[in-house]
Motif scaffolding. Sequence first.
Motif, short mmCIF file in Angstrom:
data_model
loop_
_atom_site.label_atom_id
_atom_site.label_comp_id
_atom_site.label_asym_id
_atom_site.label_seq_id
_atom_site.Cartn_x
_atom_site.Cartn_y
_atom_site.Cartn_z
N MET A 1 0.84 -1.15 0.00
CA MET A 1 0.00 0.00 0.00
C MET A 1 0.91 1.23 0.00
O MET A 1 1.84 1.31 0.79
CB MET A 1 -0.85 -0.08 1.28
CG MET A 1 -1.86 0.93 1.46
SD MET A 1 -2.84 0.68 2.99
CE MET A 1 -2.86 -1.07 3.23
N VAL A 2 0.61 2.17 -0.87
CA VAL A 2 1.46 3.36 -1.02
C VAL A 2 0.58 4.61 -0.98
O VAL A 2 -0.46 4.67 -1.63
CB VAL A 2 2.24 3.30 -2.36
CG1 VAL A 2 3.08 4.54 -2.55
CG2 VAL A 2 3.10 2.06 -2.42
N LEU A 3 1.02 5.60 -0.17
CA LEU A 3 0.29 6.86 -0.06
C LEU A 3 1.26 8.02 -0.20
O LEU A 3 2.39 7.95 0.29
CB LEU A 3 -0.38 6.98 1.32
CG LEU A 3 -1.55 6.05 1.59
CD1 LEU A 3 -1.09 4.89 2.41
CD2 LEU A 3 -2.60 6.82 2.32
N ASP A 4 0.81 9.08 -0.86
CA ASP A 4 1.61 10.30 -0.98
C ASP A 4 1.23 11.21 0.18
O ASP A 4 0.11 11.73 0.24
CB ASP A 4 1.31 10.97 -2.32
CG ASP A 4 2.14 12.22 -2.54
OD1 ASP A 4 2.88 12.64 -1.62
OD2 ASP A 4 2.05 12.79 -3.64
N VAL A 5 2.16 11.40 1.11
CA VAL A 5 1.93 12.27 2.27
C VAL A 5 2.99 13.38 2.29
O VAL A 5 3.45 13.80 3.35
CB VAL A 5 1.92 11.47 3.59
CG1 VAL A 5 0.73 10.53 3.64
CG2 VAL A 5 3.20 10.70 3.79
N ALA A 6 3.35 13.85 1.11
CA ALA A 6 4.45 14.81 0.97
C ALA A 6 4.21 16.13 1.73
O ALA A 6 5.16 16.82 2.06
CB ALA A 6 4.71 15.10 -0.51
N GLU A 7 2.95 16.45 2.00
CA GLU A 7 2.66 17.70 2.71
C GLU A 7 2.87 17.58 4.22
O GLU A 7 2.67 18.53 4.96
CB GLU A 7 1.23 18.14 2.42
CG GLU A 7 1.02 18.48 0.95
CD GLU A 7 -0.40 18.95 0.68
OE1 GLU A 7 -1.09 19.38 1.63
OE2 GLU A 7 -0.81 18.90 -0.48
N GLY A 26 -2.92 12.03 9.54
CA GLY A 26 -1.92 13.07 9.68
C GLY A 26 -2.56 14.39 10.04
O GLY A 26 -3.73 14.63 9.73
N SER A 27 -1.78 15.22 10.71
CA SER A 27 -2.28 16.52 11.11
C SER A 27 -1.10 17.48 11.26
O SER A 27 -0.06 17.10 11.82
CB SER A 27 -3.04 16.42 12.43
OG SER A 27 -3.50 17.68 12.83
N VAL A 28 -1.27 18.68 10.76
CA VAL A 28 -0.23 19.70 10.92
C VAL A 28 -0.92 21.07 11.03
O VAL A 28 -1.90 21.34 10.34
CB VAL A 28 0.79 19.69 9.76
CG1 VAL A 28 0.14 20.00 8.43
CG2 VAL A 28 1.93 20.66 10.03
N GLU A 29 -0.41 21.89 11.93
CA GLU A 29 -0.92 23.26 12.09
C GLU A 29 0.14 24.22 11.60
O GLU A 29 1.31 24.10 11.95
CB GLU A 29 -1.25 23.55 13.55
CG GLU A 29 -1.86 24.91 13.76
CD GLU A 29 -2.31 25.14 15.19
OE1 GLU A 29 -2.67 26.29 15.49
OE2 GLU A 29 -2.28 24.20 16.00
N THR A 30 -0.26 25.16 10.75
CA THR A 30 0.67 26.15 10.22
C THR A 30 0.18 27.55 10.57
O THR A 30 -1.02 27.79 10.68
CB THR A 30 0.81 26.02 8.68
OG1 THR A 30 -0.48 26.15 8.09
CG2 THR A 30 1.42 24.70 8.28
N GLN A 31 1.11 28.44 10.74
CA GLN A 31 0.79 29.84 11.01
C GLN A 31 0.55 30.56 9.69
O GLN A 31 1.40 30.52 8.80
CB GLN A 31 1.93 30.52 11.79
CG GLN A 31 2.17 29.94 13.16
CD GLN A 31 0.96 30.07 14.07
OE1 GLN A 31 0.28 31.08 14.07
NE2 GLN A 31 0.68 29.02 14.84
#
Length: 85
Positions: A1-7, A26-31
């Motif tokens: 199984m392959v996923l693109d999680v480049a962000e 996945g989770s990311v917080e940006t200013q």
Amino acid sequence: MVLDVAEFVAGEVEVLQDDKVLTVKGSVETQEGVGQSAVRTFHRTFSIPQNSKEEDIDSALSEDGILTIFVPKKKERVIKIELVD
């Protein structure tokens, strides 16, 4: 199984197993500016095949953001047939 999680980077992505289900999230917080922020998230679930070796499931994240999840199959077992009189 392959996923693109480049962000996302390694610490922002999780692979979880619960019984016969794999969850990738996945989770990311940006200013975005002064007093403003944005949160990016994703959540995907996958069924684990019945013939898989669940204890050997593994994953790897490449430098270019490709997450590969390895789900090995159980080896087929040959059952000896005994002749009876």
